[in-house]
Design a protein around this motif. Structure first.
Motif, PDB file in Angstrom:
ATOM      1  N   MET A 185      -5.371   6.764  -9.101  1.00 31.25           N
ATOM      2  CA  MET A 185      -4.674   8.014  -9.367  1.00 31.25           C
ATOM      3  C   MET A 185      -5.501   8.847 -10.332  1.00 31.25           C
ATOM      4  N   GLN A 186      -5.678  10.131  -9.998  1.00 31.24           N
ATOM      5  CA  GLN A 186      -6.490  11.022 -10.797  1.00 31.24           C
ATOM      6  C   GLN A 186      -5.683  11.583 -11.956  1.00 31.24           C
ATOM      7  N   ALA A 187      -6.314  11.702 -13.129  1.00 34.92           N
ATOM      8  CA  ALA A 187      -5.643  12.283 -14.291  1.00 34.92           C
ATOM      9  C   ALA A 187      -5.373  13.761 -14.032  1.00 34.92           C
ATOM     10  N   PRO A 188      -4.246  14.286 -14.545  1.00 35.24           N
ATOM     11  CA  PRO A 188      -3.956  15.701 -14.338  1.00 35.24           C
ATOM     12  C   PRO A 188      -4.994  16.570 -15.043  1.00 35.24           C
ATOM     13  N   THR A 189      -5.275  17.714 -14.439  1.00 32.35           N
ATOM     14  CA  THR A 189      -6.210  18.664 -15.015  1.00 32.35           C
ATOM     15  C   THR A 189      -5.580  19.328 -16.227  1.00 32.35           C
ATOM     16  N   LYS A 190      -6.357  19.450 -17.290  1.00 32.61           N
ATOM     17  CA  LYS A 190      -5.881  20.158 -18.472  1.00 32.61           C
ATOM     18  C   LYS A 190      -5.689  21.626 -18.116  1.00 32.61           C
ATOM     19  N   ILE A 191      -4.624  22.220 -18.596  1.00 36.51           N
ATOM     20  CA  ILE A 191      -4.315  23.608 -18.259  1.00 36.51           C
ATOM     21  C   ILE A 191      -5.030  24.552 -19.236  1.00 36.51           C
ATOM     22  N   SER A 192      -5.793  25.490 -18.672  1.00 38.61           N
ATOM     23  CA  SER A 192      -6.480  26.510 -19.467  1.00 38.61           C
ATOM     24  C   SER A 192      -5.697  27.811 -19.523  1.00 38.61           C
ATOM     25  N   ALA A 193      -4.952  28.098 -18.443  1.00 37.80           N
ATOM     26  CA  ALA A 193      -4.182  29.341 -18.395  1.00 37.80           C
ATOM     27  C   ALA A 193      -2.944  29.138 -17.535  1.00 37.80           C
ATOM     28  N   ILE A 194      -1.872  29.774 -17.979  1.00 41.17           N
ATOM     29  CA  ILE A 194      -0.624  29.806 -17.213  1.00 41.17           C
ATOM     30  C   ILE A 194      -0.327  31.270 -16.961  1.00 41.17           C
ATOM     31  N   ILE A 195      -0.203  31.633 -15.698  1.00 40.74           N
ATOM     32  CA  ILE A 195       0.115  33.005 -15.312  1.00 40.74           C
ATOM     33  C   ILE A 195       1.597  33.058 -14.978  1.00 40.74           C
ATOM     34  N   VAL A 196       2.364  33.792 -15.775  1.00 43.10           N
ATOM     35  CA  VAL A 196       3.794  33.972 -15.531  1.00 43.10           C
ATOM     36  C   VAL A 196       3.931  35.244 -14.706  1.00 43.10           C
ATOM     37  N   MET A 197       4.397  35.079 -13.465  1.00 40.98           N
ATOM     38  CA  MET A 197       4.403  36.175 -12.504  1.00 40.98           C
ATOM     39  C   MET A 197       5.798  36.485 -11.978  1.00 40.98           C
ATOM     40  N   GLY A 198       5.936  37.671 -11.410  1.00 43.29           N
ATOM     41  CA  GLY A 198       7.184  38.112 -10.804  1.00 43.29           C
ATOM     42  C   GLY A 198       7.247  39.620 -10.807  1.00 43.29           C
ATOM     43  N   VAL A 199       8.296  40.152 -10.210  1.00 42.41           N
ATOM     44  CA  VAL A 199       8.457  41.607 -10.166  1.00 42.41           C
ATOM     45  C   VAL A 199       8.808  42.132 -11.554  1.00 42.41           C
ATOM     46  N   SER A 200       8.671  43.427 -11.710  1.00 40.15           N
ATOM     47  CA  SER A 200       9.023  44.080 -12.966  1.00 40.15           C
ATOM     48  C   SER A 200      10.490  43.802 -13.286  1.00 40.15           C
ATOM     49  N   GLY A 201      10.757  43.416 -14.522  1.00 42.64           N
ATOM     50  CA  GLY A 201      12.123  43.136 -14.940  1.00 42.64           C
ATOM     51  C   GLY A 201      12.540  41.688 -14.788  1.00 42.64           C
ATOM     52  N   SER A 202      11.656  40.838 -14.277  1.00 45.53           N
ATOM     53  CA  SER A 202      12.003  39.427 -14.084  1.00 45.53           C
ATOM     54  C   SER A 202      11.921  38.627 -15.384  1.00 45.53           C
ATOM     55  N   GLY A 203      11.347  39.224 -16.418  1.00 52.13           N
ATOM     56  CA  GLY A 203      11.276  38.544 -17.706  1.00 52.13           C
ATOM     57  C   GLY A 203       9.908  37.971 -18.030  1.00 52.13           C
ATOM     58  N   LYS A 204       8.882  38.444 -17.352  1.00 50.41           N
ATOM     59  CA  LYS A 204       7.542  37.879 -17.534  1.00 50.41           C
ATOM     60  C   LYS A 204       7.089  37.872 -18.994  1.00 50.41           C
ATOM     61  N   SER A 205       7.173  39.005 -19.655  1.00 49.37           N
ATOM     62  CA  SER A 205       6.684  39.097 -21.038  1.00 49.37           C
ATOM     63  C   SER A 205       7.499  38.213 -21.976  1.00 49.37           C
ATOM     64  N   THR A 206       8.807  38.235 -21.818  1.00 51.65           N
ATOM     65  CA  THR A 206       9.693  37.431 -22.663  1.00 51.65           C
ATOM     66  C   THR A 206       9.440  35.943 -22.465  1.00 51.65           C
ATOM     67  N   ILE A 207       9.394  35.515 -21.210  1.00 55.72           N
ATOM     68  CA  ILE A 207       9.196  34.093 -20.910  1.00 55.72           C
ATOM     69  C   ILE A 207       7.792  33.659 -21.303  1.00 55.72           C
TER      70      ILE A 207
END
Length: 180
Positions: free
Chosen positions: A1-23
């Motif tokens: 089993m391969q070790a999970p890749t370390k996360i460098s970036a998380i992109i929080v996406m969705g339409v305007s008003g979905s709460g992207k900036s807040t979340i």
């Protein structure tokens, strides 16, 4: 089993008003990452168009998306992981942002048009008018499982949404955060 890749970036996406900036901000604080609002990468011409109620074209978006992708690469190269909010409505846009990197994860904030429209009417001082919501829903291509995406329903309190995302990404709260 391969070790999970370390996360460098998380992109929080969705339409305007979905709460992207807040979340994105709450998630970044929760896991101890830096946070950037994808809107800050827009050139002034894009902001002016959106403020005037004019939807952006793909030609408007490519330099903006590439600026975010370049920042992902810079931060990953220096070991500075971050969370960035970005609408990323089309698969082609997400392909530019992720560009095959296994260390970049997508979080899709999914909600009904009615819920998001209600939120937009309550939002003050944002350059993206509620009148563009229909164009956002017409444009969105929901991410598919092959995009390594976490899909979260936005009809919940912020802390529950953030805990759900962190759990699905298998990320622990930063010591000293409210969740630790």
């Amino acid at each position: 089993m391969q070790a999970p890749t370390k996360i460098s970036a998380i992109i929080v996406m969705g339409v305007s008003g979905s709460g992207k900036s807040t979340i994105a901000a709450a998630l970044a604080k929760h896991i101890g990452f830096a946070c950037e609002d994808g809107d800050s990468y827009h050139p002034a011409s894009n902001v002016a168009k959106m403020h005037a109620g004019t939807p952006l074209t793909d030609e408007d978006r490519w330099p903006w998306l590439q600026a975010i992708a370049d920042d992902i690469d810079r931060r990953a190269a220096t070991g500075r992981p971050f969370v960035v909010s970005c609408s990323a409505l089309k698969r082609a846009y997400r392909d530019v942002l992720v560009h095959g990197r296994p260390d970049v994860r997508l979080v899709y904030l999914k909600g009904t048009r009615d819920l998001i429209a209600e939120r937009l009417t309550l939002r003050k001082g944002h350059f993206m008018p509620a009148s563009l919501l229909d164009s956002q829903f017409a444009t969105i291509e929901e991410p598919t499982v092959d995009e390594n995406v976490v899909v979260v329903d936005i009809d919940a309190p912020v802390d529950r949404i953030v805990a759900t995302i962190a759990d699905r990404l298998r990320m622990s709260p930063e010591p000293g955060s409210l969740a630790s």
